[in-house]
Design an enzyme around this catalytic site. Sequence first.
Site, mmCIF file in Angstrom:
data_model
loop_
_atom_site.group_PDB
_atom_site.id
_atom_site.type_symbol
_atom_site.label_atom_id
_atom_site.label_comp_id
_atom_site.label_asym_id
_atom_site.label_seq_id
_atom_site.Cartn_x
_atom_site.Cartn_y
_atom_site.Cartn_z
ATOM 1 N N GLN A 1 -81.562 -40.811 -1.666
ATOM 2 C CA GLN A 1 -83.013 -40.581 -1.593
ATOM 3 C C GLN A 1 -83.843 -41.591 -2.387
ATOM 4 O O GLN A 1 -84.930 -41.963 -1.961
ATOM 5 C CB GLN A 1 -83.271 -39.163 -2.110
ATOM 6 C CG GLN A 1 -84.683 -38.671 -2.048
ATOM 7 C CD GLN A 1 -84.765 -37.227 -2.531
ATOM 8 O OE1 GLN A 1 -84.397 -36.312 -1.805
ATOM 9 N NE2 GLN A 1 -85.203 -37.009 -3.750
ATOM 10 N N GLU B 1 -92.674 -41.169 -1.785
ATOM 11 C CA GLU B 1 -92.892 -41.430 -3.212
ATOM 12 C C GLU B 1 -93.313 -42.871 -3.470
ATOM 13 O O GLU B 1 -93.209 -43.360 -4.603
ATOM 14 C CB GLU B 1 -91.643 -41.039 -4.006
ATOM 15 C CG GLU B 1 -91.404 -39.532 -3.885
ATOM 16 C CD GLU B 1 -90.424 -38.980 -4.884
ATOM 17 O OE1 GLU B 1 -89.690 -39.751 -5.512
ATOM 18 O OE2 GLU B 1 -90.417 -37.749 -5.047
ATOM 19 N N ASP C 1 -81.276 -41.530 -7.299
ATOM 20 C CA ASP C 1 -81.209 -40.098 -7.026
ATOM 21 C C ASP C 1 -80.539 -39.968 -5.665
ATOM 22 O O ASP C 1 -81.139 -40.305 -4.643
ATOM 23 C CB ASP C 1 -82.600 -39.450 -7.015
ATOM 24 C CG ASP C 1 -82.517 -37.953 -6.713
ATOM 25 O OD1 ASP C 1 -81.389 -37.434 -6.583
ATOM 26 O OD2 ASP C 1 -83.589 -37.299 -6.604
ATOM 27 N N GLU D 1 -78.787 -39.281 -10.470
ATOM 28 C CA GLU D 1 -79.208 -37.882 -10.338
ATOM 29 C C GLU D 1 -78.521 -37.255 -9.125
ATOM 30 O O GLU D 1 -78.363 -37.906 -8.091
ATOM 31 C CB GLU D 1 -80.733 -37.887 -10.156
ATOM 32 C CG GLU D 1 -81.352 -36.520 -9.959
ATOM 33 C CD GLU D 1 -82.859 -36.650 -9.764
ATOM 34 O OE1 GLU D 1 -83.471 -37.606 -10.308
ATOM 35 O OE2 GLU D 1 -83.430 -35.819 -9.043
ATOM 36 N N ASP E 1 -80.603 -32.178 -10.900
ATOM 37 C CA ASP E 1 -81.901 -31.740 -10.359
ATOM 38 C C ASP E 1 -81.683 -30.406 -9.640
ATOM 39 O O ASP E 1 -81.792 -29.343 -10.273
ATOM 40 C CB ASP E 1 -82.439 -32.842 -9.431
ATOM 41 C CG ASP E 1 -83.685 -32.431 -8.658
ATOM 42 O OD1 ASP E 1 -84.262 -31.370 -8.966
ATOM 43 O OD2 ASP E 1 -84.097 -33.165 -7.731
ATOM 44 N N LYS F 1 -88.476 -30.158 -13.824
ATOM 45 C CA LYS F 1 -89.564 -29.967 -12.861
ATOM 46 C C LYS F 1 -90.148 -28.579 -13.111
ATOM 47 O O LYS F 1 -89.466 -27.569 -12.854
ATOM 48 C CB LYS F 1 -89.023 -30.022 -11.437
ATOM 49 C CG LYS F 1 -88.575 -31.401 -10.957
ATOM 50 C CD LYS F 1 -87.860 -31.251 -9.609
ATOM 51 C CE LYS F 1 -87.759 -32.559 -8.856
ATOM 52 N NZ LYS F 1 -86.841 -32.435 -7.689
ATOM 53 N N ARG G 1 -92.843 -33.966 -8.027
ATOM 54 C CA ARG G 1 -92.274 -33.557 -6.758
ATOM 55 C C ARG G 1 -92.740 -34.561 -5.707
ATOM 56 O O ARG G 1 -93.726 -35.260 -5.912
ATOM 57 C CB ARG G 1 -92.740 -32.144 -6.338
ATOM 58 C CG ARG G 1 -92.405 -31.034 -7.293
ATOM 59 C CD ARG G 1 -90.961 -30.952 -7.706
ATOM 60 N NE ARG G 1 -90.005 -30.844 -6.629
ATOM 61 C CZ ARG G 1 -89.211 -29.794 -6.408
ATOM 62 N NH1 ARG G 1 -89.286 -28.753 -7.215
ATOM 63 N NH2 ARG G 1 -88.332 -29.776 -5.418
ATOM 64 N N SER G 2 -92.052 -34.573 -4.579
ATOM 65 C CA SER G 2 -92.503 -35.508 -3.538
ATOM 66 C C SER G 2 -93.886 -35.116 -3.016
ATOM 67 O O SER G 2 -94.679 -35.979 -2.640
ATOM 68 C CB SER G 2 -91.476 -35.584 -2.414
ATOM 69 O OG SER G 2 -91.172 -34.291 -1.939
ATOM 70 N N LYS H 1 -89.913 -39.672 -14.042
ATOM 71 C CA LYS H 1 -89.689 -40.135 -12.677
ATOM 72 C C LYS H 1 -90.875 -39.660 -11.859
ATOM 73 O O LYS H 1 -91.050 -38.460 -11.657
ATOM 74 C CB LYS H 1 -88.391 -39.503 -12.167
ATOM 75 C CG LYS H 1 -87.916 -40.055 -10.860
ATOM 76 C CD LYS H 1 -86.642 -39.379 -10.412
ATOM 77 C CE LYS H 1 -86.932 -38.132 -9.617
ATOM 78 N NZ LYS H 1 -85.835 -37.717 -8.724
HETATM 79 P P1 PGA Z 1 -88.519 -33.245 -3.988
HETATM 80 O O1 PGA Z 1 -87.722 -34.551 -4.416
HETATM 81 O O2 PGA Z 1 -89.731 -33.134 -4.807
HETATM 82 O O3 PGA Z 1 -88.794 -33.500 -2.521
HETATM 83 O O4 PGA Z 1 -87.569 -32.101 -4.196
HETATM 84 C C1 PGA Z 1 -87.661 -35.048 -5.719
HETATM 85 C C2 PGA Z 1 -86.248 -35.142 -6.191
HETATM 86 O O5 PGA Z 1 -85.282 -34.798 -5.483
HETATM 87 O O6 PGA Z 1 -86.041 -35.558 -7.328
HETATM 88 ZN ZN ZN Z 2 -83.701 -35.193 -7.117
#
Ligand code: PGA
Ligand code: ZN
Length: 423
Positions: free
Chosen positions: A162, A206, A241, A284, A309, A334, A363-364, A385
């Site tokens: 990702q 992102e 990640d 990650e 995560d 998070k 978050r995304s 991040k």
């Molecule tokens: P997400 O991705 O906010 O879409 O969950 C961020 C991450 O995986 O670190």
């Molecule tokens: Zn992640």
Amino acid sequence: MELKITNIVAREVLDCRGNPTVQVDVVVNDEILGRADVPAGKSTGAHEAQEVRDGGKRFGGLGVQKAIAGVAEEIAPALRGRRVTDQRALDQALIALDGTPNKARLGANAILGVSLAAARAAAAALRVPLYKYINVNAHVLPVPLLNYINGGKHASNDLEFQEFCIFPVGAETFKEAMEIGWAVYEELRTIIIDKYGKIAANVGDEGGFAPPIVKVREALDNILLAVKRSGYEEKIVYGLDCAATHLYDPETGKYHLEGNLLSTDELLAFYKDLLKSYPIVTIEDPFSEDDVDGFVRATQELGIQIVGDDFFCTNPARIKERAALGAGNALLWKVNQIGTLSEALDAAELAYRHSFGVMVSERSGETEDPIISDLVVGINAGQIKTGAAVRGERTAKYNRLLQIEEELGSCGAYAGGNFKTPF
Ligand code: PGA
Ligand code: ZN
């Protein structure tokens, strides 16, 4: 003077993907305002606190009017008249009012909005920045893990990992980290346009580029070339990640990668090989959210920072259980995975007690609210991040950190040097 919550108002606003999300105002003594927005993930873990969304046709079911009604009808009456500086007690009241183990009734989106807005209101009432309200000794400016190539659920390409990130640990200041980040990003743009055509320079959720790449090594090679051309090679190491929960196939118990199905052993061997070629210092979610064995082995055998995560979900109970097994050595932090500020602070404290690193994360699906910048300095985490330093919902965070660095002046310290020999 007593600082009492006199009103709480929630509304539906839009996040960076254009999806509805919750914004909350907490009002103190009828005049002081604390406001916070709630972000949303896309590559979410199964064990995150649950949002409440409306369903039905409006906004494709993503509306948050039910969550907002819960704030108006239940949360506001319960918290009105309470002292805004009692963060922990307020959060406990929210958890009790909800009554479920994962905040599914009132919604983690409603609850977190109130929790964060209360902290903002308290800081405003006391006339201190939020990072100082959280911690009188807040002073560490984080190293940004800048996400420059997007794949997985955050991009419309076929790259399975990702996030491919640079980590400017050799900068002297946060400001210099941003200058380095700009130089590398611009070199990478040129490289990507030259190799894949100008359409490939479009960005993912992102802010990283999302070129039509399939191979992990090809993505890394492009980033390394950009770094080399920028002249900042000495100051930069790398991070990934893998978001491997989303590569995991429960039927076979294996991971999809580059056209193959890999066992935990084989994926670990893939990482070992990568580390021979690239100075990667942090990975990650190298394995899926319940692949404890994979995390234990990665932690023992890779010798770098292994961040959980989906694996920890910022959940103190999961951290306690899994840290004791030696699974992972850093927490991705998070706030909306757990749903209140004080539980998130508990998660960070627990991580520190286990000598874990803590990386604060966006978050995304973010908004322009930069609250995580105050929080990362507030907990002296040293790592953040929050995507590439482009797009308003990402630059909001970086810009707030630039302000904080200026505010702290000679009391501030960039965390960089701490990561030269991580773990
Ligand atoms: P997400 O991705 O906010 O879409 O969950 C961020 C991450 O995986 O670190
Ligand atoms: Zn992640």
